[in-house]
Scaffold this motif. Structure first.
Motif, short mmCIF file in Angstrom:
data_model
loop_
_atom_site.label_atom_id
_atom_site.label_comp_id
_atom_site.label_asym_id
_atom_site.label_seq_id
_atom_site.Cartn_x
_atom_site.Cartn_y
_atom_site.Cartn_z
N ILE A 1 1.26 -1.77 -6.57
CA ILE A 1 0.39 -1.21 -5.43
C ILE A 1 -1.22 -1.00 -6.04
O ILE A 1 -1.20 -1.19 -7.21
N SER B 1 -3.74 3.66 -3.57
CA SER B 1 -2.45 4.60 -3.19
C SER B 1 -2.31 5.87 -3.70
O SER B 1 -2.66 5.83 -5.14
N GLY C 1 0.67 -1.25 -0.10
CA GLY C 1 -0.02 0.04 0.04
C GLY C 1 0.83 1.50 -0.15
O GLY C 1 0.36 2.41 -0.21
N LYS D 1 -5.51 3.55 4.42
CA LYS D 1 -5.23 2.70 3.25
C LYS D 1 -3.80 1.50 3.70
O LYS D 1 -3.93 0.56 3.37
N CYS D 2 -3.11 2.18 4.32
CA CYS D 2 -1.78 1.48 4.74
C CYS D 2 -1.97 0.45 5.77
O CYS D 2 -1.06 -0.51 6.12
N VAL E 1 -7.58 -2.99 -3.71
CA VAL E 1 -6.77 -3.04 -2.58
C VAL E 1 -5.41 -4.22 -2.38
O VAL E 1 -5.29 -4.72 -3.59
N TRP E 2 -4.82 -3.98 -1.27
CA TRP E 2 -3.44 -4.85 -1.21
C TRP E 2 -3.58 -6.15 -1.61
O TRP E 2 -2.83 -6.75 -2.54
#
Length: 322
Positions: free
Chosen positions: A84, A88, A62, A219-220, A109-110
């Motif tokens: 990514i 991101s 992310g 998000k991370c 998403v990741w």
């Protein structure tokens, strides 16, 4: 070649937070790592073990794991490809390109990006660098606690360690570090935001849970399933892991307060840990008897983050109505 890629980061006493809590609060400033976050500890360690002879590394991220991988790869003279998700921010893409990485945007998403990274590793014979789920990563991250112990000096033990949880890599590293310095009885307060709470969901359910989606702006922190080791630690009777949630608004408010009081800008994923102090959560845990009323020094791992600048902060404040 360098012994390791991370630096020994400052452990700073934080007057603002200490005043709020009535106990000394120390900040472990992982935001001052060369890659902007704690990730470089574990990723540097893992790359040294696994990627010396590699024809290239690939990492799904992310943001922070990717930046750490790109930095380490550049230092080792190995090509890097970072996958990514579309969530991101553009500034992460720019940062990765500045480190010389090839950047691919895959999925929302990741988890989507990770599936592509695994496919590429297989298809092109690249070394896959997992962002959080690998014993070598945890071994590397454990150095953060070794440094805290050295800074606090003999005979001083934290009352608790505060940490943000995404995929659980830092949490596993912190626990390994606590084992290394014989601090197994120190409570760990594991913080997530609502909507990126795969660890809390697993703790509540008593089994690993995969979230349908990541709805948090942090998000991370967005792994839909936390790593198995982190969940297993949460079930251990030898450890005291307190899993708690804050809202996106509380995490962002903490980022803003930290910027105002400490003149340091960190991302929302890091704000989740800071919010435990700013939102009064630590006080509530003390009231509930889950943390002692007379608390020893609190150590907050300021995990940092590369996905934030003033423009991003303004846009988040607008989105979350702060």
């Amino acid at each position: 070649m360098a012994e390791h890629f991370h630096v020994n980061t400052p452990l700073l006493e934080c007057m603002g937070m200490s005043k709020r809590l009535g106990t000394t609060v120390y900040l472990k400033m992982e935001n001052s790592q060369p890659s902007g976050s704690f990730k470089i500890r574990g990723i540097g360690h893992l790359c040294q073990q696994l990627a010396r002879q590699s024809k290239g590394v690939v990492c799904s991220s992310g943001g922070n794991a990717g930046v750490a991988t790109a930095y380490v790869a550049r230092k080792m003279g190995v090509p890097s490809t970072i996958i990514i998700p579309s969530s991101s921010p553009q500034l992460v893409v720019q940062r990765l390109q500045d480190e010389g990485a090839t950047v691919k945007i895959v999925g929302k998403v990741w988890d989507d990006a990770n599936a592509e990274a695994l496919r590429l590793a297989e298809a092109e014979g690249l070394t896959y660098i997992p962002p959080f789920d690998h014993p070598l990563l945890w071994q590397g991250h454990a150095s953060v606690i070794t440094e805290v112990a050295a800074s606090l000096g003999p005979g001083v033990k934290p009352g608790a360690v505060l940490v943000s949880v995404g995929g659980g890599g830092l949490l596993c590293g912190v626990i390994q570090g606590l084992k290394n310095v014989a601090w197994m009885d120190v409570p760990v307060v594991a913080m997530e935001t609502v909507g990126a709470d795969s660890f809390n969901a697993a703790v509540k359910a008593g089994t690993l849970v995969t979230l349908d989606d990541i709805t948090s702006e942090a998000k991370c922190l967005g792994a839909k399933t936390v790593c198995k080791q982190a969940f297993e630690y949460s079930q251990s009777s030898e450890l005291n892991i307190i899993s708690e949630l804050v809202t996106d608004q509380q995490a962002l408010q903490a980022v803003q307060t930290f910027l105002d009081e400490e003149r340091v800008l960190v991302e929302m994923a890091c704000g989740a840990a800071l919010a435990a102090v700013y939102s009064g959560l630590i006080g509530r845990l003390q009231d509930e008897g889950r943390l002692p009323t007379l608390l020893g020094p609190l150590v907050v791992i300021v995990c940092g983050g590369s996905s934030i600048n003033m423009e991003q902060l303004s846009s988040l404040k607008h989105k979350l109505h702060i």
